[in-house]
Scaffold this motif. Structure first.
Motif, mmCIF file in Angstrom:
data_model
loop_
_atom_site.group_PDB
_atom_site.id
_atom_site.type_symbol
_atom_site.label_atom_id
_atom_site.label_comp_id
_atom_site.label_asym_id
_atom_site.label_seq_id
_atom_site.Cartn_x
_atom_site.Cartn_y
_atom_site.Cartn_z
ATOM 1 N N GLN A 1 0.841 -1.196 0.000
ATOM 2 C CA GLN A 1 0.000 0.000 0.000
ATOM 3 C C GLN A 1 0.881 1.253 0.000
ATOM 4 O O GLN A 1 1.897 1.313 0.700
ATOM 5 C CB GLN A 1 -0.894 -0.013 1.246
ATOM 6 C CG GLN A 1 -1.808 1.187 1.385
ATOM 7 C CD GLN A 1 -2.578 1.169 2.697
ATOM 8 O OE1 GLN A 1 -2.205 0.436 3.623
ATOM 9 N NE2 GLN A 1 -3.635 1.938 2.793
ATOM 10 N N ASP A 2 0.525 2.260 -0.778
ATOM 11 C CA ASP A 2 1.258 3.526 -0.812
ATOM 12 C C ASP A 2 0.711 4.409 0.318
ATOM 13 O O ASP A 2 -0.431 4.866 0.253
ATOM 14 C CB ASP A 2 1.057 4.207 -2.175
ATOM 15 C CG ASP A 2 2.032 5.371 -2.373
ATOM 16 O OD1 ASP A 2 2.803 5.655 -1.442
ATOM 17 O OD2 ASP A 2 2.003 5.988 -3.455
ATOM 18 N N HIS B 1 5.858 9.868 1.376
ATOM 19 C CA HIS B 1 5.004 8.736 1.002
ATOM 20 C C HIS B 1 5.830 7.678 0.284
ATOM 21 O O HIS B 1 6.791 7.987 -0.427
ATOM 22 C CB HIS B 1 3.815 9.193 0.138
ATOM 23 C CG HIS B 1 4.183 9.585 -1.259
ATOM 24 N ND1 HIS B 1 4.140 8.702 -2.318
ATOM 25 C CD2 HIS B 1 4.612 10.770 -1.770
ATOM 26 C CE1 HIS B 1 4.515 9.324 -3.422
ATOM 27 N NE2 HIS B 1 4.806 10.576 -3.118
ATOM 28 N N GLU C 1 5.669 2.955 -0.552
ATOM 29 C CA GLU C 1 4.936 1.704 -0.360
ATOM 30 C C GLU C 1 5.429 0.973 0.884
ATOM 31 O O GLU C 1 6.626 1.019 1.216
ATOM 32 C CB GLU C 1 5.116 0.792 -1.582
ATOM 33 C CG GLU C 1 4.377 1.282 -2.811
ATOM 34 C CD GLU C 1 4.460 0.280 -3.963
ATOM 35 O OE1 GLU C 1 5.075 -0.788 -3.794
ATOM 36 O OE2 GLU C 1 3.911 0.581 -5.035
ATOM 37 N N ASP D 1 -3.698 6.669 3.515
ATOM 38 C CA ASP D 1 -3.508 6.127 2.174
ATOM 39 C C ASP D 1 -3.175 7.286 1.231
ATOM 40 O O ASP D 1 -3.908 8.271 1.165
ATOM 41 C CB ASP D 1 -4.792 5.411 1.721
ATOM 42 C CG ASP D 1 -4.563 4.589 0.460
ATOM 43 O OD1 ASP D 1 -3.966 5.127 -0.497
ATOM 44 O OD2 ASP D 1 -4.973 3.412 0.428
ATOM 45 N N HIS D 2 -2.058 7.169 0.493
ATOM 46 C CA HIS D 2 -1.617 8.269 -0.362
ATOM 47 C C HIS D 2 -2.616 8.546 -1.488
ATOM 48 O O HIS D 2 -2.812 9.688 -1.896
ATOM 49 C CB HIS D 2 -0.238 7.947 -0.949
ATOM 50 C CG HIS D 2 0.310 9.034 -1.817
ATOM 51 N ND1 HIS D 2 0.498 10.322 -1.367
ATOM 52 C CD2 HIS D 2 0.679 9.044 -3.148
ATOM 53 C CE1 HIS D 2 0.982 11.072 -2.348
ATOM 54 N NE2 HIS D 2 1.088 10.314 -3.434
ATOM 55 N N ARG D 3 -3.249 7.481 -2.005
ATOM 56 C CA ARG D 3 -4.180 7.659 -3.141
ATOM 57 C C ARG D 3 -5.531 8.205 -2.685
ATOM 58 O O ARG D 3 -6.233 8.853 -3.437
ATOM 59 C CB ARG D 3 -4.375 6.318 -3.869
ATOM 60 C CG ARG D 3 -3.099 5.840 -4.567
ATOM 61 C CD ARG D 3 -3.342 4.592 -5.409
ATOM 62 N NE ARG D 3 -2.120 4.174 -6.085
ATOM 63 C CZ ARG D 3 -1.174 3.422 -5.526
ATOM 64 N NH1 ARG D 3 -1.335 3.003 -4.276
ATOM 65 N NH2 ARG D 3 -0.081 3.083 -6.186
ATOM 66 N N SER D 4 -5.927 7.909 -1.431
ATOM 67 C CA SER D 4 -7.207 8.406 -0.910
ATOM 68 C C SER D 4 -6.978 8.941 0.505
ATOM 69 O O SER D 4 -7.380 8.342 1.490
ATOM 70 C CB SER D 4 -8.232 7.263 -0.905
ATOM 71 O OG SER D 4 -9.414 7.663 -0.277
#
Length: 609
Positions: free
Chosen positions: A225-226, A235, A237, A280-283
């Motif tokens: 997970q990033d 940030h 993984e 979470d980097h994406r969300s």
């Protein structure tokens, strides 16, 4: 195995020093069969050699224990074993923010102590479910009924509801685990929320980078997970995700309420700050979790290598220790007498001892430490200020204190101290506090035999030997806890020590004017014994500004120039003596006084005598 959130219990064990926290954690590990009998050792969760040798906990340790209660099913217990010493109370407050419950452990012989009460207040403020427990009931001197009544009066509980255990024999430990399952609430979470995890510790590993310990609040963490660290913006993984059970054990998921650690190629501990939120980097979450108050250094000292060539090695060693201990600060400084070194900030004297011992043991760097002191605020006289100079400055090194005529006011840090003592020793404790410029705030009788005293005390007066004096005055029965109480104005002066009329900055100290003469007299008397005799008389003086307040003289080594002079006219002898006198006078004007390192080490402990 992933546990449903309603079957997770997070709790910390809190207590005064030596009330049995680590021993109780050992019994819990054995009862939940996490550690094989042949691999078990006492103080299992204390990983550092220093912790095991001194018998104290320095770093809070988290461990995950699966437990099957008597009514069936399986629960996940996340235990955090906390330190007891006041210097490491910041570790306790951090641990409590990762829990929903706290086991308040009280010694059935000694009863409620100062840090027991201080930790209890922290737990109540954090909104934790407190489970009071009596320990050491197997000892002949135990007073379980009496101490249970003491605890009940403080908490408003029924004395019969307070559990009695023996962490040494294991008696009552299963009942305690049942009580934890029953009373400690399950973690709360937002089912549809963004991923949020709280960093409660981070340590540095040479091969894996920073290992970040987290408590997941909402969402999940998984390998690959990033993740983003919100305070620093870093940030990357997740490389490794694991739990401590009690050895590291990789997992493929960490859900809400669970405690574990991850690595993500983080190179510096500053990037993974304690109290930061992992998301979470994406969300990412728009709202970070409330973090922790940064620990503030209370005691400052200069650390200098005995051999100046060790300076680069000392810098590297301090940087590595800083990676594992975010509460420790340092910055470079120079001293005329000691050369290049570092001004280091610690949470207290024990913290300073631990760091100094680790430097000596792990990095083999012999050190000279200057006298510990605290941080002062100084207001400057407006008419004597330089252009562009601030009206006030912060001083953590006595050498930085401006000249007396430039100072309008000095403020020193004070603490609010809580002392719990048997009523027999109240007089001795009050006398000790007043001799250290303490002001009584209040006095309460907890029971007929035990008294709680609250004093406002200058921090500089208690960092040296106050705790040792308190213990000796009360035959070991009194206990102390303190918290910062701000700054107040005080009549302080800098006492300089002059050798052969030259100031030695390493011996300078900021003391109260009323104690300046005593300090100066003690210091010059000690230096007279420690510094070897030179070929000329060496005056050792203590001064406040240009005023000398104490003096001793180190007599010169005398060479017998008349040994070969026998018989003849007396003028021959007088001529030789006059020549020797002229030579000594010349040496005194150009000669430097050689101060051995042992003299620095011994003289700088003058505050402890």
């Amino acid at each position: 195995m992933t546990y449903p959130i309603e079957r997770i219990r997070n709790f910390a064990i809190i207590a005064h020093i030596d009330h049995g926290k680590s021993t109780l954690a050992d019994r819990m590990l054995q009862l939940t069969e996490l550690v094989e009998a042949r691999a078990f050792r006492d103080q299992y969760l204390d990983r550092m050699d220093l912790e095991r040798e001194r018998g104290i906990t320095i770093k809070a340790q988290a461990v995950r224990m699966p437990y099957r209660p008597l009514d069936g099913g399986e629960y996940l217990l996340n235990l955090i074993d906390t330190p007891g010493h006041v210097d490491f109370s910041y570790e306790v407050s951090r641990a409590m923010n990762a829990c929903e419950g706290a086991v308040l452990l009280v010694d059935a012989v000694q009863g409620m102590e100062a840090q027991t009460i201080a930790n209890l207040y922290v737990a109540i403020e954090a909104g934790l479910e407190v489970i009071p427990v009596l320990n050491k009931i197997d000892l002949p001197a135990a007073r379980p009924e009496e101490i249970a009544a003491e605890i009940a009066s403080l908490l408003g509980d029924d004395p019969d509801d307070i559990l009695a255990v023996s962490a040494k024999t294991g008696e009552g430990v299963r009942e305690l685990l049942e009580r934890i399952v029953e009373r400690v609430p399950a973690p709360s979470t937002d089912p549809g929320g963004h991923t949020r995890a709280l960093i409660f510790d981070s340590i540095y590993d040479t091969y894996r980078g920073v290992i970040t310990y987290v408590r997941v609040v909402d969402g999940e963490l998984w390998p690959g997970q990033d993740v983003r660290l919100m305070a620093t913006g870093f940030h990357n993984e997740i490389d490794e995700l694991a739990v401590i059970s009690p050895e590291p054990k990789p997992v493929d998921r960490l859900g809400p309420g669970e405690v574990g650690y991850f690595t993500a190629a983080i190179k510096e501990v500053d990037q993974a700050r304690v109290g930061d939120t992992v998301t979470d980097h994406r969300s990412p979450t728009p709202q970070p979790l409330p973090g922790y108050r940064e620990p503030t250094p209370m005691v400052f000292t200069g650390l200098y290598p005995v051999d100046s060539e060790d300076f680069p090695d000392l810098r590297d060693a301090l940087e590595r220790l800083r990676l594992n201990d975010a509460s420790f600060t340092f910055e470079p400084e120079t001293s005329v007498a000691l050369g290049f070194g570092f001004r280091c900030g610690f949470l207290g004297m024990l913290h300073m001892e631990i760091i100094s011992e680790r430097l000596d043991r792990e990095y083999d760097i012999p050190l000279v430490a200057t006298a510990p002191n605290v941080r002062y605020e100084v207001d400057l006289e407006e008419r004597l200020r330089q252009p562009g100079e601030d009206s006030s400055l912060v001083v953590s090194n006595p050498a930085e204190l401006p000249a007396p005529n430039r100072i309008s006011e000095i403020r020193e840090p004070v603490v609010e101290g809580m002392i719990i003592t048997p009523s027999t020793y109240v007089g001795a404790v009050m006398q000790l506090c007043e001799s250290r410029r303490g002001q009584m705030l209040k006095m309460e009788y907890i029971t007929e035999e035990r008294v709680e005293l609250r004093y406002q005390l200058p921090l500089a007066e208690i960092v040296f030997d106050f705790f040792d004096r308190l213990k000796s005055q009360t035959r070991g029965y009194a206990s102390l806890d303190y918290e910062p109480g701000g700054l107040i104005a005080a009549d302080l002066v800098r006492v300089d020590i002059l050798l052969n009329n030259e100031s030695v900055d390493a011996f300078s100290s900021i003391v109260h004017r009323d104690k300046a003469y005593e300090y100066g007299k003690a210091m010059v008397a000690k230096l007279r014994e420690l510094i070897p005799r030179q070929m000329f008389d060496v005056p050792v003086q203590a001064a406040i500004g240009s005023k000398i307040i104490a003096r001793e003289t180190i007599k010169a080594r005398r060479k017998d120039v008349l040994a070969k002079c026998y018989g003849g006219d007396v003028t021959r002898k007088r001529k030789l003596l006059e020549r020797q006198k002229e030579g000594k006078k010349k040496m005194k004007s150009v000669g430097a006084v050689d101060i051995p390192q042992e003299a620095f080490v011994a003289a700088l402990s003058v505050g402890e005598d």
